[in-house]
Write a protein that holds these residues in place. Structure first.
Motif, short mmCIF file in Angstrom:
data_model
loop_
_atom_site.label_atom_id
_atom_site.label_comp_id
_atom_site.label_asym_id
_atom_site.label_seq_id
_atom_site.Cartn_x
_atom_site.Cartn_y
_atom_site.Cartn_z
N THR A 51 -28.53 87.40 -59.94
CA THR A 51 -27.80 87.08 -60.90
C THR A 51 -26.49 85.98 -60.63
OG1 THR A 51 -26.04 88.85 -61.03
CG2 THR A 51 -28.29 89.21 -62.11
N LEU A 52 -26.29 85.48 -61.52
CA LEU A 52 -25.12 84.31 -61.49
C LEU A 52 -23.71 85.07 -60.80
CD1 LEU A 52 -23.92 81.51 -61.05
CD2 LEU A 52 -23.37 81.68 -63.80
N ASN A 53 -23.66 86.07 -61.62
CA ASN A 53 -22.37 87.10 -61.14
C ASN A 53 -22.51 87.73 -59.79
OD1 ASN A 53 -21.10 86.99 -63.40
ND2 ASN A 53 -21.80 88.77 -64.44
N GLU A 54 -23.46 88.14 -59.28
CA GLU A 54 -23.79 88.39 -57.94
C GLU A 54 -23.62 87.31 -57.06
OE1 GLU A 54 -27.28 91.81 -58.65
OE2 GLU A 54 -27.83 89.79 -58.47
N VAL A 55 -24.26 86.18 -57.26
CA VAL A 55 -23.95 84.88 -56.48
C VAL A 55 -22.42 84.66 -56.20
CG1 VAL A 55 -24.38 82.51 -55.99
CG2 VAL A 55 -25.88 83.95 -56.62
N LYS A 56 -21.65 84.75 -57.35
CA LYS A 56 -20.24 84.53 -57.47
C LYS A 56 -19.51 85.39 -56.36
CE LYS A 56 -19.62 82.39 -62.08
NZ LYS A 56 -19.22 82.39 -63.40
N ARG A 57 -19.88 86.68 -56.52
CA ARG A 57 -19.24 88.00 -55.66
C ARG A 57 -19.56 87.63 -54.27
NH1 ARG A 57 -20.54 93.75 -57.93
NH2 ARG A 57 -19.17 93.99 -56.39
N LEU A 58 -20.82 87.19 -53.94
CA LEU A 58 -21.13 86.74 -52.63
C LEU A 58 -20.28 85.64 -52.15
CD1 LEU A 58 -24.82 87.48 -52.49
CD2 LEU A 58 -23.13 88.74 -51.57
N ALA A 59 -20.16 84.70 -52.60
CA ALA A 59 -19.38 83.34 -52.51
C ALA A 59 -17.97 84.00 -52.10
CB ALA A 59 -19.25 82.57 -53.59
#
Length: 378
Positions: A51-59
């Motif tokens: 999800t976009l939120n997961e990608v943001k947290r990984l970034a």
């Protein structure tokens, strides 16, 4: 009603590259995001999309820009310098904090080159190269003269911090950037980056200041030889391999430039083995550095050297420090990035070559601290 974060298409090879190059395992990501290891694995195999939120947290976790996750394919990155102190296949992968420090240093190295070109400054390193067949003792004499630090000045420094700054400033005048960031001390003391100009030295700010001074000169030796390397706390490889000879040369060079043979011999004759602490303070170096220099010059026997080193280990003389406690972000920028880099950013900003936002990003400071950087370091 709670809104669900949309799925995003991220290239599986990009997902794997960003994770591995940041030093994260599948289990690390699983624990950070509170998802199953299988789910993370599926992202890298194309079976599922994050999800976009997961990608943001990984970034945020990887310290990468969000845009990196939407590249079509992994970017080609420069390989790490060779690890001369460990046998092939014997080194563990570097962990998150150490990889982040090296990545930050490489980024600042490239930014430094751009800033210098804006000002029509050459990025080439101003050193006279050396060969492995050269006597490191003789090279040390020549380099101390080039760096402009006589022994009398060295003995006048009020403490090891002033000494470190003096050596760092002298090396940076040779158009070499010196960065220092916290890394895992059991993994890395420092490294030399020579893939691009200006060349750069990266030091572990978790190390004691005296050890950082030795590592700084050791890495300078690598630059003179044009032999980039990772310098770990492990003992150098024994033998006559190329790697072992390079490490031995750089160690001998660092010891010789910090403690010229005539001067250290006179001090040892005057103070003896019981005065090693006094000698170390005189040169603003560690006790271990003095003992190593003494055995190298055959002023003490190998057996005495080993016995004294065991005493230091029992006393915990080899300790770590994080440094910078209570300092402002402006002073932290100067300590980590160096006066030269800070000056380049400020001059590029003044001339309008970069924006204030870019300057803040390069220095890692907020607007209110930018003015503080124009003041001299106390």
């Amino acid at each position: 009603m709670r809104r669900t974060s949309p799925k995003v298409n991220v290239s599986p090879p990009v997902m794997r590259w960003l994770r591995e190059s940041s030093g994260w395992s599948l289990e690390d990501v699983s624990g950070h995001l509170h998802v199953s290891v299988n789910r993370v694995s599926q992202w890298e195999q194309g079976g599922q999309a994050p999800t976009l939120n997961e990608v943001k947290r990984l970034a945020k976790a990887y310290r990468r820009p969000l845009a990196a996750f939407f590249l079509a394919e992994p970017e080609e990155e420069q390989p790490l310098p060779r690890d001369f102190r460990r046998l092939p296949g014997g080194a563990r992968p570097l962990t998150k904090r150490t990889l982040l420090a090296i990545r930050k240093a490489r980024n600042l190295q490239m930014i430094s080159a751009d800033l210098m070109k804006n000002l029509d400054l050459t990025t080439g390193t101003d050193v006279v190269g050396a060969q492995l067949t050269d006597d490191p003792e003789e090279v040390a004499v020549e380099e101390r003269t080039r760096l402009g630090i006589p022994v009398a000045e060295q003995r006048s420094w009020k403490d090891a911090y002033e000494g470190f700054r003096a050596w760092r400033d002298a090396i940076e005048e040779r158009n070499i950037r010196v960065f220092q960031f916290p890394m895992e001390l059991e993994e890395l003391r420092g490294c030399a980056l020579m893939d691009h100009t200006p060349n750069a030295i990266v030091l572990n700010s978790s190390d004691i200041i005296q050890a950082r001074t030795f590592t700084l000169l050791h890495e300078y030796g690598h630059i003179l030889l044009h032999e980039p390397a990772l310098c770990t706390p492990d003992r150098p490889v024994i033998g006559e391999t190329h790697e072992a000879r390079v490490e031995q040369w750089c160690n001998r060079f660092a010891g010789a430039i910090l403690m010229p043979p005539k001067d250290i011999t006179e001090d040892f004759t005057r103070h003896g083995i019981d005065g090693v602490g006094r000698i170390a303070n005189r040169y603003r170096v560690s006790l271990a550095t003095v003992l190593t220099r003494l055995v190298t010059l055959n002023l003490i026997a190998q057996e005495r050297y080993q016995a004294e080193m065991r005493k230091l280990q029992r006393k915990g003389a080899v300790s770590t420090e994080q440094g910078g406690g209570g300092e402002s972000s402006a002073r932290k920028a100067q300590r980590e990035r160096g006066e030269v880099f800070v000056s380049l950013v400020l001059e590029n900003t003044r001339r309008g070559y970069i924006t204030h936002n870019e300057a803040l990003d390069y220095l890692g400071v907020k607007v209110k601290h930018l003015r503080e950087l124009t003041k001299p370091t106390p």
